[in-house]
Design an enzyme around this catalytic site. Sequence first.
Site, PDB file in Angstrom:
ATOM      1  N   HIS A  34       0.867  -1.181   0.000  1.00  0.00           N
ATOM      2  CA  HIS A  34       0.000   0.000   0.000  1.00  0.00           C
ATOM      3  C   HIS A  34       0.905   1.232   0.000  1.00  0.00           C
ATOM      4  O   HIS A  34       2.141   1.102  -0.066  1.00  0.00           O
ATOM      5  CB  HIS A  34      -0.957  -0.025   1.204  1.00  0.00           C
ATOM      6  CG  HIS A  34      -0.277  -0.260   2.523  1.00  0.00           C
ATOM      7  ND1 HIS A  34       0.619   0.647   3.057  1.00  0.00           N
ATOM      8  CD2 HIS A  34      -0.311  -1.294   3.394  1.00  0.00           C
ATOM      9  CE1 HIS A  34       1.070   0.187   4.214  1.00  0.00           C
ATOM     10  NE2 HIS A  34       0.536  -0.993   4.439  1.00  0.00           N
ATOM     11  N   HIS A  37       4.046   1.319   2.263  1.00  0.00           N
ATOM     12  CA  HIS A  37       5.211   0.629   1.696  1.00  0.00           C
ATOM     13  C   HIS A  37       5.819   1.440   0.555  1.00  0.00           C
ATOM     14  O   HIS A  37       7.042   1.519   0.413  1.00  0.00           O
ATOM     15  CB  HIS A  37       4.800  -0.737   1.120  1.00  0.00           C
ATOM     16  CG  HIS A  37       4.196  -1.689   2.103  1.00  0.00           C
ATOM     17  ND1 HIS A  37       2.885  -2.115   2.020  1.00  0.00           N
ATOM     18  CD2 HIS A  37       4.722  -2.315   3.182  1.00  0.00           C
ATOM     19  CE1 HIS A  37       2.637  -2.966   2.992  1.00  0.00           C
ATOM     20  NE2 HIS A  37       3.726  -3.099   3.722  1.00  0.00           N
ATOM     21  N   GLN A  61       6.911 -14.719  12.802  1.00  0.00           N
ATOM     22  CA  GLN A  61       6.430 -13.594  13.608  1.00  0.00           C
ATOM     23  C   GLN A  61       4.933 -13.644  13.882  1.00  0.00           C
ATOM     24  O   GLN A  61       4.373 -12.709  14.432  1.00  0.00           O
ATOM     25  CB  GLN A  61       6.833 -12.271  12.961  1.00  0.00           C
ATOM     26  CG  GLN A  61       6.115 -11.911  11.687  1.00  0.00           C
ATOM     27  CD  GLN A  61       6.741 -10.694  11.034  1.00  0.00           C
ATOM     28  OE1 GLN A  61       7.847 -10.755  10.513  1.00  0.00           O
ATOM     29  NE2 GLN A  61       6.027  -9.578  11.044  1.00  0.00           N
ATOM     30  N   GLY A 147       8.974   1.698   8.619  1.00  0.00           N
ATOM     31  CA  GLY A 147       7.929   2.704   8.828  1.00  0.00           C
ATOM     32  C   GLY A 147       7.720   3.004  10.295  1.00  0.00           C
ATOM     33  O   GLY A 147       7.805   2.114  11.142  1.00  0.00           O
ATOM     34  N   GLN A 148       7.412   4.265  10.570  1.00  0.00           N
ATOM     35  CA  GLN A 148       7.111   4.665  11.952  1.00  0.00           C
ATOM     36  C   GLN A 148       5.858   3.969  12.482  1.00  0.00           C
ATOM     37  O   GLN A 148       5.676   3.810  13.683  1.00  0.00           O
ATOM     38  CB  GLN A 148       6.924   6.187  12.031  1.00  0.00           C
ATOM     39  CG  GLN A 148       6.837   6.692  13.475  1.00  0.00           C
ATOM     40  CD  GLN A 148       6.228   8.059  13.578  1.00  0.00           C
ATOM     41  OE1 GLN A 148       6.586   8.953  12.809  1.00  0.00           O
ATOM     42  NE2 GLN A 148       5.298   8.234  14.504  1.00  0.00           N
ATOM     43  N   GLN A 153       9.004  -1.879  16.638  1.00  0.00           N
ATOM     44  CA  GLN A 153       9.797  -2.732  15.738  1.00  0.00           C
ATOM     45  C   GLN A 153      11.034  -1.985  15.236  1.00  0.00           C
ATOM     46  O   GLN A 153      12.151  -2.520  15.229  1.00  0.00           O
ATOM     47  CB  GLN A 153       8.915  -3.153  14.562  1.00  0.00           C
ATOM     48  CG  GLN A 153       9.657  -3.739  13.386  1.00  0.00           C
ATOM     49  CD  GLN A 153       8.713  -4.202  12.301  1.00  0.00           C
ATOM     50  OE1 GLN A 153       7.939  -5.129  12.487  1.00  0.00           O
ATOM     51  NE2 GLN A 153       8.748  -3.551  11.140  1.00  0.00           N
ATOM     52  N   VAL A 176       2.163   6.737   6.740  1.00  0.00           N
ATOM     53  CA  VAL A 176       1.263   7.225   5.686  1.00  0.00           C
ATOM     54  C   VAL A 176      -0.165   6.857   6.090  1.00  0.00           C
ATOM     55  O   VAL A 176      -0.419   5.726   6.522  1.00  0.00           O
ATOM     56  CB  VAL A 176       1.633   6.606   4.321  1.00  0.00           C
ATOM     57  CG1 VAL A 176       0.653   7.059   3.239  1.00  0.00           C
ATOM     58  CG2 VAL A 176       3.059   6.990   3.939  1.00  0.00           C
TER      59      VAL A 176
HETATM   60  P1  AMP Z   1       4.647  -4.956   6.703  1.00  0.00           P
HETATM   61  O1  AMP Z   1       4.483  -5.377   5.283  1.00  0.00           O
HETATM   62  O2  AMP Z   1       3.362  -4.636   7.394  1.00  0.00           O
HETATM   63  O3  AMP Z   1       5.554  -5.862   7.485  1.00  0.00           O
HETATM   64  O4  AMP Z   1       5.418  -3.555   6.650  1.00  0.00           O
HETATM   65  C1  AMP Z   1       6.626  -3.405   5.971  1.00  0.00           C
HETATM   66  C2  AMP Z   1       7.223  -2.049   6.311  1.00  0.00           C
HETATM   67  O5  AMP Z   1       6.319  -1.036   5.911  1.00  0.00           O
HETATM   68  C3  AMP Z   1       7.466  -1.865   7.811  1.00  0.00           C
HETATM   69  O6  AMP Z   1       8.690  -1.174   8.002  1.00  0.00           O
HETATM   70  C4  AMP Z   1       6.293  -1.032   8.226  1.00  0.00           C
HETATM   71  O7  AMP Z   1       6.545  -0.219   9.363  1.00  0.00           O
HETATM   72  C5  AMP Z   1       6.096  -0.155   6.997  1.00  0.00           C
HETATM   73  N1  AMP Z   1       4.722   0.372   6.974  1.00  0.00           N
HETATM   74  C6  AMP Z   1       3.574  -0.323   7.127  1.00  0.00           C
HETATM   75  N2  AMP Z   1       2.517   0.508   7.107  1.00  0.00           N
HETATM   76  C7  AMP Z   1       3.013   1.759   6.947  1.00  0.00           C
HETATM   77  C8  AMP Z   1       2.424   3.068   6.864  1.00  0.00           C
HETATM   78  N3  AMP Z   1       1.100   3.258   6.936  1.00  0.00           N
HETATM   79  N4  AMP Z   1       3.259   4.122   6.698  1.00  0.00           N
HETATM   80  C9  AMP Z   1       4.604   3.955   6.623  1.00  0.00           C
HETATM   81  N5  AMP Z   1       5.210   2.756   6.699  1.00  0.00           N
HETATM   82  C10 AMP Z   1       4.434   1.672   6.859  1.00  0.00           C
END
Ligand code: AMP
Length: 282
Positions: A34, A37, A61, A147-148, A153, A176
């Site tokens: 999304h 990412h 995880q 991502g924040q 994490q 985001v």
């Molecule tokens: P995930 O696929 O959920 O494991 O996320 C992969 C990376 O994308 C991680 O570093 C998340 O923190 C980051 N991420 C997920 N959602 C968001 C968001 N809404 N804004 C910014 N980064 C994100």
Amino acid sequence: MQVIRQVHHMARLAQAFKRAGKTLGLVPTMGALHDGHMSLIRAAHRQTQVTVVSLFVNPLQFGPKEDYARYPRDLRRDLNLAKAGGCDLIFAPDASQMYPGGFCTFVEVEGLSDRLEGASRAGHFRGVTTVVMKLLHVVQPSVAYFGQKDYQQALLIRRMVKDLNVPVAIRLMPTVREPDGLAMSSRNAYLTSEERRHATVLYRALCAAKARIRAGERNPRRVVEAMRELLRRARAVRVEYLAVADAATLEPLKTLRREVVVLVAARVGSTRLIDNLLVGVS
Ligand code: AMP
């Protein structure tokens, strides 16, 4: 854009790029991409010469009762999006590539892993730090992007690379959000339209907390109580934890100072969502 399925192939390619003097940027994801990412992928594309995006739903995880089996997966869509964002290499191993038979070595960051998300999801962070460490070893990026949105994490990963002398810069990108404030998440796809409406209360509660702190509130308990009150009124929302903590350490505070992070985890219907906001305390 090349799609790589095997660990040894990924490692060989990454080494060849490094020998040629290229900088690599790694964006670890579980796919179902999304705009959150995408902001990480675009940053890697701007700041490094070769952008590697990993797509791997990491079984390690997920708890036994969590959503590993039904986690959204759509490789073709992810490939198109990643390519549009400037990705050069996709690393999409399957679980047997990452965890072949006999696998029994894990990375654990003590202390910080036990609080908040760690307390709600036993073993979760051990799975995260183990897979991220493997990805860092295989890809050997100069910069890795997180991502924040997953604030704890990111702190854990910063701690891990510092403690274990991994030569990589960890870059944290802002969360985001949807236009109504809901943090983008692959799990938002689970929400019914009614739950989706209720889910905005998480961000509103964080904003209310931020406003209170900005207005001079320095007692974290009162900030949390105000959030709890707001969230109590939202049907279908069940709070798992609310916290105001030191932004650098996630330690609880008696009096708010410096920079703090306000965090929430809640179930909206059966979907578990997390969010947070950083607040500077003058
Ligand atoms: P995930 O696929 O959920 O494991 O996320 C992969 C990376 O994308 C991680 O570093 C998340 O923190 C980051 N991420 C997920 N959602 C968001 C968001 N809404 N804004 C910014 N980064 C994100």
